[in-house]
Write a protein that holds these residues in place. Structure first.
Motif, PDB file in Angstrom:
ATOM      1  N   VAL A   1      45.188 -52.274 -21.121  1.00 64.23           N
ATOM      2  CA  VAL A   1      45.520 -53.542 -20.477  1.00 64.23           C
ATOM      3  C   VAL A   1      46.798 -53.404 -19.632  1.00 64.23           C
ATOM      4  CG1 VAL A   1      46.071 -55.981 -20.844  1.00 64.23           C
ATOM      5  CG2 VAL A   1      44.375 -54.861 -22.302  1.00 64.23           C
TER       6      VAL A   1
ATOM      7  N   LEU B   1      53.065 -59.380 -18.344  1.00 66.53           N
ATOM      8  CA  LEU B   1      52.572 -58.597 -19.478  1.00 66.53           C
ATOM      9  C   LEU B   1      53.678 -57.757 -20.104  1.00 66.53           C
ATOM     10  CD1 LEU B   1      49.221 -57.184 -18.060  1.00 66.53           C
ATOM     11  CD2 LEU B   1      49.523 -59.041 -19.690  1.00 66.53           C
ATOM     12  N   GLN B   2      54.551 -57.229 -19.265  1.00 60.85           N
ATOM     13  CA  GLN B   2      55.621 -56.372 -19.751  1.00 60.85           C
ATOM     14  C   GLN B   2      56.792 -56.479 -18.794  1.00 60.85           C
ATOM     15  OE1 GLN B   2      55.254 -51.839 -20.106  1.00 60.85           O
ATOM     16  NE2 GLN B   2      54.556 -52.607 -22.100  1.00 60.85           N
TER      17      GLN B   2
ATOM     18  N   ASP C   1      50.226 -52.186 -29.973  1.00 60.40           N
ATOM     19  CA  ASP C   1      48.848 -51.723 -30.053  1.00 60.40           C
ATOM     20  C   ASP C   1      48.557 -50.743 -28.921  1.00 60.40           C
ATOM     21  OD1 ASP C   1      46.065 -52.187 -31.224  1.00 60.40           O
ATOM     22  OD2 ASP C   1      45.761 -52.594 -29.089  1.00 60.40           O
TER      23      ASP C   1
ATOM     24  N   TYR D   1      45.721 -49.728 -27.682  1.00 60.99           N
ATOM     25  CA  TYR D   1      44.716 -50.234 -26.737  1.00 60.99           C
ATOM     26  C   TYR D   1      45.367 -51.197 -25.744  1.00 60.99           C
ATOM     27  CZ  TYR D   1      40.851 -52.752 -24.697  1.00 60.99           C
ATOM     28  OH  TYR D   1      39.998 -53.325 -23.787  1.00 60.99           O
ATOM     29  N   TRP D   2      46.173 -52.113 -26.230  1.00 58.51           N
ATOM     30  CA  TRP D   2      46.857 -53.072 -25.356  1.00 58.51           C
ATOM     31  C   TRP D   2      47.681 -52.330 -24.304  1.00 58.51           C
ATOM     32  CZ3 TRP D   2      46.923 -57.897 -23.751  1.00 58.51           C
ATOM     33  CH2 TRP D   2      48.054 -58.378 -23.123  1.00 58.51           C
ATOM     34  N   GLN D   3      48.428 -51.316 -24.739  1.00 56.84           N
ATOM     35  CA  GLN D   3      49.299 -50.586 -23.826  1.00 56.84           C
ATOM     36  C   GLN D   3      48.508 -49.791 -22.793  1.00 56.84           C
ATOM     37  OE1 GLN D   3      52.624 -50.821 -23.520  1.00 56.84           O
ATOM     38  NE2 GLN D   3      52.466 -49.475 -21.762  1.00 56.84           N
TER      39      GLN D   3
END
Length: 88
Positions: free
Chosen positions: A36, A64-65, A29, A31-33
């Motif tokens: 956030v 998160l990543q 997503d 937006y997520w990338q």
């Protein structure tokens, strides 16, 4: 020696982030990338002073990543059970 270095910006890991996104087998997503993950604290992982990967954390040190570059993948260790990130 493995070192974790907090980053002030994403420039030092831009190529690694692009490699991570290119390796995904499912869509992420936008937006997520951007809203956030990219705004979260990022850390550079080095092995013997060579960039080996990065990770991003959220409040409470939640991951998160996470990305490790190809040359360092064989050095990885499988983790089982609860794992806690402790950064000093």
């Amino acid at each position: 020696m493995i070192k974790l270095q907090p980053l002030d910006g994403l420039d030092p890991i831009q190529e690694m982030k692009q490699a991570y996104l290119g390796e995904l087998v499912f869509p992420i997503d936008a937006y997520w990338q951007t809203a956030v993950v990219d705004r979260a604290p990022h850390w550079l992982i080095t092995v013997d002073d060579k960039p080996a990967g990065y990770f991003a954390t959220a409040a409470g040190k939640r991951l998160l990543q996470f990305h490790i570059t190809e040359p360092f993948l064989p050095s990885g260790v499988a983790l089982s059970g609860p794992t806690r990130l402790i950064v000093q």
